[in-house]
Write a protein that holds these residues in place. Structure first.
Motif, PDB file in Angstrom:
ATOM      1  N   LEU A   1       0.827  -1.206   0.000  1.00 28.64           N
ATOM      2  CA  LEU A   1       0.000   0.000   0.000  1.00 28.64           C
ATOM      3  C   LEU A   1       0.864   1.259   0.000  1.00 28.64           C
ATOM      4  O   LEU A   1       0.568   2.227  -0.703  1.00 28.64           O
ATOM      5  N   VAL A   2       1.934   1.240   0.791  1.00 26.80           N
ATOM      6  CA  VAL A   2       2.851   2.391   0.836  1.00 26.80           C
ATOM      7  C   VAL A   2       3.524   2.568  -0.527  1.00 26.80           C
ATOM      8  O   VAL A   2       3.611   3.690  -1.052  1.00 26.80           O
ATOM      9  N   LEU A   3       3.980   1.475  -1.129  1.00 19.79           N
ATOM     10  CA  LEU A   3       4.613   1.532  -2.450  1.00 19.79           C
ATOM     11  C   LEU A   3       3.641   2.057  -3.500  1.00 19.79           C
ATOM     12  O   LEU A   3       3.988   2.936  -4.297  1.00 19.79           O
TER      13      LEU A   3
ATOM     14  N   PHE B   1       3.164   5.834  -3.260  1.00 20.16           N
ATOM     15  CA  PHE B   1       4.237   6.609  -3.897  1.00 20.16           C
ATOM     16  C   PHE B   1       4.137   6.555  -5.424  1.00 20.16           C
ATOM     17  O   PHE B   1       4.360   7.561  -6.100  1.00 20.16           O
ATOM     18  N   LEU B   2       3.786   5.389  -5.967  1.00 24.65           N
ATOM     19  CA  LEU B   2       3.615   5.280  -7.417  1.00 24.65           C
ATOM     20  C   LEU B   2       2.477   6.181  -7.899  1.00 24.65           C
ATOM     21  O   LEU B   2       2.592   6.827  -8.947  1.00 24.65           O
ATOM     22  N   PHE B   3       1.394   6.238  -7.118  1.00 22.94           N
ATOM     23  CA  PHE B   3       0.277   7.126  -7.467  1.00 22.94           C
ATOM     24  C   PHE B   3       0.735   8.582  -7.486  1.00 22.94           C
ATOM     25  O   PHE B   3       0.425   9.329  -8.420  1.00 22.94           O
TER      26      PHE B   3
ATOM     27  N   GLY C   1      -7.489  -0.352  -8.979  1.00 19.37           N
ATOM     28  CA  GLY C   1      -7.396  -1.644  -9.669  1.00 19.37           C
ATOM     29  C   GLY C   1      -6.298  -2.529  -9.107  1.00 19.37           C
ATOM     30  O   GLY C   1      -6.484  -3.741  -8.936  1.00 19.37           O
ATOM     31  N   ALA C   2      -5.146  -1.934  -8.783  1.00 19.56           N
ATOM     32  CA  ALA C   2      -4.033  -2.708  -8.211  1.00 19.56           C
ATOM     33  C   ALA C   2      -4.405  -3.230  -6.822  1.00 19.56           C
ATOM     34  O   ALA C   2      -4.100  -4.380  -6.475  1.00 19.56           O
TER      35      ALA C   2
ATOM     36  N   TRP D   1       3.197  -3.402  -7.773  1.00 16.40           N
ATOM     37  CA  TRP D   1       3.731  -2.308  -8.588  1.00 16.40           C
ATOM     38  C   TRP D   1       3.585  -2.599 -10.072  1.00 16.40           C
ATOM     39  O   TRP D   1       3.299  -1.710 -10.866  1.00 16.40           O
ATOM     40  N   LYS D   2       3.749  -3.895 -10.466  1.00 14.49           N
ATOM     41  CA  LYS D   2       3.589  -4.279 -11.876  1.00 14.49           C
ATOM     42  C   LYS D   2       2.135  -4.114 -12.304  1.00 14.49           C
ATOM     43  O   LYS D   2       1.839  -3.623 -13.392  1.00 14.49           O
TER      44      LYS D   2
END
Length: 198
Positions: free
Chosen positions: A18-20, A23-25, A44-45, A58-59
């Motif tokens: 969730l933290v990763l 950051f990607l968001f 969606g992820a 992340w993928k």
């Protein structure tokens, strides 16, 4: 004991994901035009992650992001224009006499609820595979009247998360957007997933 340790590691791994994803968001939303596709990719992820998809979070996020990017930008631009009109209308009401303000306030609240409700259902429909913009808005509007409690619950929980994020200043950068997306997933998808599995 071993099973409880495994469960603890699963929960910790979920929190790290969730933290990763948070950051990607943030990174994918920096050109503000891509904020909505990034949010749909985030929801969606989290949906795929929560439902046991083996692809790394992340993928899955990047896969969703590039899938939803083109339509998501168009929808986001439409939503921004509508939100500017709603906010402008709310600001204009402040300059009217009190009697008109009292009359228009409920109208503005209803319009804001309609907008946020349609936004919530749009996200679900995009993830479920509907890509035609006109159909997306029409189906979102219909779903809002069939299931009005879901958007209300989302708005209420979003308000709590945003309020807490204002007071706990570091939280938004760590996990707040993931909490928003998880709320959207949980209310819009989780119950349906449980029903399908049982």
């Amino acid at each position: 004991m071993v099973s409880s340790n495994n469960r603890l590691f699963e929960v910790l791994e979920y929190i790290v994901d969730l933290v990763l994803l948070n950051f990607l968001f943030i990174i994918c939303s920096l050109p503000l035009v891509t904020a909505y596709p990034a949010f749909v990719a985030l929801v969606g992820a989290i949906k795929d992650m929560s439902e046991g998809n083996q692809i790394p979070a992340w993928k899955q996020f990047f896969k969703n992001f590039f899938t939803y990017l083109k339509k998501g930008i168009k929808i986001w631009l439409i939503l921004v224009v509508i939100s500017i009109i709603i906010i402008g209308d709310m600001m204009a009401v402040n300059y009217l006499p009190n009697s008109l303000q009292n009359f228009l306030l409920p109208f503005n609240i209803i319009v804001a609820f309609l907008f946020l409700g349609i936004f919530s259902h749009l996200t679900k429909l995009i993830i479920m595979g509907e890509y035609r913009i006109k159909v997306l808005f029409i189906r979102s509007y219909i779903l809002l009247f069939r299931q009005p409690l879901k958007p209300l619950l989302i708005i209420f929980i979003y308000s709590i998360i945003i309020s807490l994020s204002v007071y706990l200043r570091f939280v938004p950068f760590i996990i707040a957007f993931s909490f928003l997306a998880f709320t959207c997933y949980f209310i819009m998808f989780a119950k349906e997933h449980e029903i399908n599995n049982s």
